[in-house]
Design a protein around this motif. Structure first.
Motif, mmCIF file in Angstrom:
data_model
loop_
_atom_site.group_PDB
_atom_site.id
_atom_site.type_symbol
_atom_site.label_atom_id
_atom_site.label_comp_id
_atom_site.label_asym_id
_atom_site.label_seq_id
_atom_site.Cartn_x
_atom_site.Cartn_y
_atom_site.Cartn_z
ATOM 1 N N ALA A 109 10.790 -7.442 8.091
ATOM 2 C CA ALA A 109 9.706 -8.111 7.370
ATOM 3 C C ALA A 109 8.403 -7.602 7.963
ATOM 4 N N THR A 110 7.367 -7.577 7.152
ATOM 5 C CA THR A 110 6.074 -7.110 7.648
ATOM 6 C C THR A 110 4.970 -8.057 7.227
ATOM 7 N N THR A 111 4.045 -8.315 8.138
ATOM 8 C CA THR A 111 2.857 -9.078 7.781
ATOM 9 C C THR A 111 2.044 -8.223 6.821
ATOM 10 N N HIS A 112 1.586 -8.820 5.735
ATOM 11 C CA HIS A 112 0.914 -7.998 4.718
ATOM 12 C C HIS A 112 -0.370 -8.656 4.235
ATOM 13 N N SER A 113 -1.500 -8.111 4.678
ATOM 14 C CA SER A 113 -2.804 -8.640 4.280
ATOM 15 C C SER A 113 -3.343 -7.964 3.032
ATOM 16 N N GLY A 114 -2.853 -6.760 2.738
ATOM 17 C CA GLY A 114 -3.398 -5.979 1.635
ATOM 18 C C GLY A 114 -4.381 -4.925 2.104
ATOM 19 N N GLY A 115 -4.681 -4.918 3.420
ATOM 20 C CA GLY A 115 -5.579 -3.923 3.992
ATOM 21 C C GLY A 115 -4.853 -2.629 4.323
ATOM 22 N N LEU A 116 -5.598 -1.656 4.813
ATOM 23 C CA LEU A 116 -5.054 -0.314 5.035
ATOM 24 C C LEU A 116 -3.876 -0.308 6.000
ATOM 25 N N ASP A 117 -4.001 -0.998 7.124
ATOM 26 C CA ASP A 117 -2.940 -0.943 8.127
ATOM 27 C C ASP A 117 -1.643 -1.566 7.623
ATOM 28 N N SER A 118 -1.746 -2.693 6.923
ATOM 29 C CA SER A 118 -0.524 -3.325 6.412
ATOM 30 C C SER A 118 0.076 -2.511 5.268
ATOM 31 N N VAL A 119 -0.786 -1.888 4.469
ATOM 32 C CA VAL A 119 -0.302 -0.992 3.415
ATOM 33 C C VAL A 119 0.444 0.188 4.034
ATOM 34 N N TYR A 120 -0.120 0.734 5.094
ATOM 35 C CA TYR A 120 0.517 1.867 5.776
ATOM 36 C C TYR A 120 1.918 1.496 6.257
ATOM 37 N N ARG A 121 2.071 0.302 6.827
ATOM 38 C CA ARG A 121 3.386 -0.108 7.317
ATOM 39 C C ARG A 121 4.414 -0.126 6.186
ATOM 40 N N ILE A 122 4.011 -0.636 5.030
ATOM 41 C CA ILE A 122 4.943 -0.726 3.909
ATOM 42 C C ILE A 122 5.320 0.652 3.380
ATOM 43 N N VAL A 123 4.318 1.480 3.100
ATOM 44 C CA VAL A 123 4.632 2.770 2.469
ATOM 45 C C VAL A 123 5.347 3.705 3.437
ATOM 46 N N LYS A 124 5.104 3.534 4.732
ATOM 47 C CA LYS A 124 5.831 4.340 5.714
ATOM 48 C C LYS A 124 7.315 3.978 5.683
ATOM 49 N N GLN A 171 10.795 6.162 4.390
ATOM 50 C CA GLN A 171 12.033 6.266 5.163
ATOM 51 C C GLN A 171 13.238 5.691 4.425
ATOM 52 N N GLY A 172 13.017 5.262 3.187
ATOM 53 C CA GLY A 172 14.114 4.731 2.386
ATOM 54 C C GLY A 172 14.422 3.272 2.653
ATOM 55 N N GLU A 173 13.517 2.557 3.318
ATOM 56 C CA GLU A 173 13.717 1.147 3.630
ATOM 57 C C GLU A 173 12.753 0.285 2.825
ATOM 58 N N THR A 174 13.250 -0.843 2.358
ATOM 59 C CA THR A 174 12.406 -1.790 1.634
ATOM 60 C C THR A 174 12.253 -3.047 2.475
ATOM 61 N N PRO A 175 11.047 -3.331 2.957
ATOM 62 C CA PRO A 175 10.838 -4.526 3.779
ATOM 63 C C PRO A 175 10.533 -5.748 2.920
ATOM 64 N N LYS A 199 3.999 -5.665 -6.126
ATOM 65 C CA LYS A 199 4.546 -5.600 -7.484
ATOM 66 C C LYS A 199 4.582 -4.159 -7.976
ATOM 67 N N ALA A 200 3.509 -3.410 -7.697
ATOM 68 C CA ALA A 200 3.427 -2.016 -8.149
ATOM 69 C C ALA A 200 4.440 -1.128 -7.438
ATOM 70 N N TRP A 201 4.746 -1.442 -6.190
ATOM 71 C CA TRP A 201 5.611 -0.572 -5.386
ATOM 72 C C TRP A 201 7.051 -1.070 -5.287
ATOM 73 N N GLY A 202 7.351 -2.181 -5.973
ATOM 74 C CA GLY A 202 8.713 -2.694 -5.969
ATOM 75 C C GLY A 202 9.138 -3.289 -4.643
ATOM 76 N N VAL A 203 8.199 -3.935 -3.960
ATOM 77 C CA VAL A 203 8.477 -4.529 -2.647
ATOM 78 C C VAL A 203 8.538 -6.051 -2.784
ATOM 79 N N PRO A 204 9.601 -6.703 -2.304
ATOM 80 C CA PRO A 204 9.684 -8.172 -2.371
ATOM 81 C C PRO A 204 8.546 -8.815 -1.587
ATOM 82 N N TYR A 205 7.984 -9.868 -2.145
ATOM 83 C CA TYR A 205 6.741 -10.439 -1.618
ATOM 84 C C TYR A 205 6.826 -11.956 -1.566
#
Length: 375
Positions: A119-134, A138-142, A167-173
């Motif tokens: 799971a990742t903390t997600h604020s919508g800012g650059l650093d949290s976005v980076y964690r998700i897309v990284k 790697q083929g993982e969905t957090p 929603k755009a990237w198919g990540v559970p929220y």
């Protein structure tokens, strides 16, 4: 000799919500509550829920460090407050029980949830976005968890952006809604903010069987770092999590600074979808954005046109974004003229000179990349 008046605070728990605290101190009355999901905490142990209340109490007490704390509920993890006080050179607080005590409701459920490894903390800012897309690379969905109203401002825009991104990237929220009248704000909120954030995400995501909770890194071991940014505190805190039955670990991910924008540009190419335009990082209040953008629309029309409407262009976060996009050749900027780049660089140096109070927020990475564009 006159006896010094002792600074005290009373923290009361609501009978209806086991995560609704009200604190009264010399500043007034402050309230902090987790209001949604309605059954927040379900699927975790009694000890974990006790720790969550203790963490909320520590966050409320953090700015003023009252010498005496009276509560109408048991603080089962006083060591959290003791460690916090000691870190800032204060004596341990006296924690006293009020005569009328409330026994907190323990939220239980047998509801099964989909399992995620992280799971990742997600604020919508650059650093949290980076964690998700990284992770996506790697083929993982957090599982992305957003703590709404954590900050003093910008909460609505962050909430909307974080949900739209997932929603755009198919990540559970999941959004956890906090009523935050805690009185903990500004620089002092960092004493406990990241611990509160990480624990909230851990409690929400634990029933999903997550093994790691990711949050922004930039931690260190010296006392120059706040309590919630200190590596030794995090090692201790992860042990406490295990003791309450949370079979997971909180891990800080240091995304870097301007270099991160370059990495995200490359990730856009690899993943094949838009990322940067959806980032919500702007420091300006919503009503200020339009006025702040006008200068850039006049002086650097192409940069303004190719920058998201919710970026003001003038604050540190927006300048950071423009700087990285220019330096790392964002394909959207392929037709930006040298004149516009020169104006941006010159104006940013003037901005640094004018607002020297921002010096503590300016990274070496920012200055190095700016200097490279100036040559």
């Amino acid at each position: 000799m006159a006896r010094r008046e002792q600074h005290s605070a009373t923290i009361s728990l609501s009978e209806r919500n086991p995560f609704d605290l009200t604190m009264t101190d010399l500043r007034g009355v402050h309230r902090m509550a987790i209001e949604e999901p309605l059954m927040f905490g379900e699927g975790t142990s009694k000890e974990t829920q006790d720790l969550m209340r203790s963490m909320m109490a520590a966050h409320m007490a953090g700015p003023m460090m009252p010498e005496k704390i009276q509560t109408n509920f048991p603080i089962h993890f006083p060591e959290l407050l003791y460690e916090l006080y000691e870190y800032y050179g204060h004596k341990k607080p006296r924690i006293e029980k009020l005569q009328a005590q409330i026994r907190p409701v323990i939220r239980k459920t047998n509801t099964e949830r989909e399992e995620y490894d992280q799971a990742t903390t997600h604020s919508g800012g650059l650093d949290s976005v980076y964690r998700i897309v990284k992770l996506l690379e790697q083929g993982e969905t957090p599982l992305a968890v957003h703590l709404k109203n954590l900050n003093a401002k910008g909460n609505f825009r962050e909430s909307m952006a974080s949900e739209e991104q997932c929603k755009a990237w198919g990540v559970p929220y999941v959004s956890v809604r906090l009523r935050n009248g805690s009185g903990s704000s500004g620089f002092e909120t960092m004493r406990t903010r990241d611990l509160l954030l990480a624990l909230t995400v851990a409690v929400q995501a634990a029933p999903n069987k997550v093994k790691r909770v990711l949050l922004e890194g930039d931690m260190g071991s010296s006392k120059d770092y706040h309590f919630s940014e200190n590596l030794n505190i995090w090692k201790w805190f992860n042990k406490v999590l295990k003791e309450t039955g949370l079979d997971l670990e909180v891990v800080g991910v240091d995304a870097g600074d301007i270099e991160t924008i370059g990495e995200v540009i490359e990730l856009e190419k690899k993943l094949g979808f838009s990322i940067l335009p959806m980032v919500q990082n702007c420091f300006s209040a919503a009503f200020q954005v339009g006025n702040n953008r006008r200068k850039w629309e006049r002086e650097t029309p192409k940069i303004a046109e190719l920058s998201s409407y919710h970026w003001c262009g003038s604050c540190l976060k927006c300048r950071r974004m423009t700087l990285g996009r220019i330096y790392y050749a964002d394909p959207r900027f392929r037709n930006i003229t040298k004149e516009e780049i020169s104006y941006f660089v010159t104006d940013t140096y003037k901005w640094l000179e004018k607002y020297q109070n921002n010096a503590d927020l300016i990274s070496k990475s920012f200055l190095t990349h700016l200097a490279a564009l100036a040559t």
